[in-house]
Scaffold this active site. Sequence first.
Site, PDB file in Angstrom:
ATOM      1  N   HIS A   7       0.708  -1.267  -0.127  1.00 30.06           N
ATOM      2  CA  HIS A   7      -0.151   0.014  -0.014  1.00 30.06           C
ATOM      3  C   HIS A   7       0.963   1.243   0.109  1.00 30.06           C
ATOM      4  CE1 HIS A   7       0.658  -0.895   4.341  1.00 30.06           C
ATOM      5  NE2 HIS A   7       0.608   0.457   4.541  1.00 30.06           N
ATOM      6  N   HIS A  79       4.000   7.172   3.602  1.00 32.16           N
ATOM      7  CA  HIS A  79       5.144   6.041   3.600  1.00 32.16           C
ATOM      8  C   HIS A  79       4.484   5.090   2.475  1.00 32.16           C
ATOM      9  CE1 HIS A  79       2.058   3.958   6.518  1.00 32.16           C
ATOM     10  NE2 HIS A  79       2.296   2.985   5.710  1.00 32.16           N
ATOM     11  N   GLU A 130       7.871   1.169   4.924  1.00 26.30           N
ATOM     12  CA  GLU A 130       7.429   0.211   5.608  1.00 26.30           C
ATOM     13  C   GLU A 130       7.450  -1.181   4.909  1.00 26.30           C
ATOM     14  OE1 GLU A 130       3.034   0.164   6.316  1.00 26.30           O
ATOM     15  OE2 GLU A 130       3.147  -1.002   8.160  1.00 26.30           O
TER      16      GLU A 130
HETATM   17 CO    CO Z   1       1.250   1.539   6.336  1.00 22.28          CO
END
Ligand code: CO
Length: 134
Positions: A7, A79, A130
């Site tokens: 994502h 992020h 991430e």
């Molecule tokens: Co995230």
Amino acid sequence: MIKKINHIAIAVPDLQAAIHQYETTLGGKVSPIIEEGEHGVMLAFVELDNSKIELLHPLSDDSPIAKFLEKNPHGGIHHICYEVNDIMAAKEHLEREGAKILGDGTPKIGAHGKRVLFLHPKDFNGCLIELEEI
Ligand code: CO
């Protein structure tokens, strides 16, 4: 080591307005709002054919997302999350490469119930990364 984009997270100053915009203006499919008290955020996912967009909003003023929105009052990309197969192998590889893992360096349970690590934006061209174990 990194595989697909899981994502991209966008910090938004108004979650309802962002959901409405993604549903209506962009014609997207958006999940119900999820409250992640432990992470200090509320979020909704825009479900795309090949990935997800995470709309992130702080639950309180001391959330890291609140600080990000102070610097970026209109919101912004917060992020990018890449998938990895083995988070402990990823952690060891990153340590060998000298990359700084945020926090105490051990994987945490992320917003989707999977193990995650975060890497400092200073080391990655200004982008918070991430890594999520899938
Ligand atoms: Co995230």
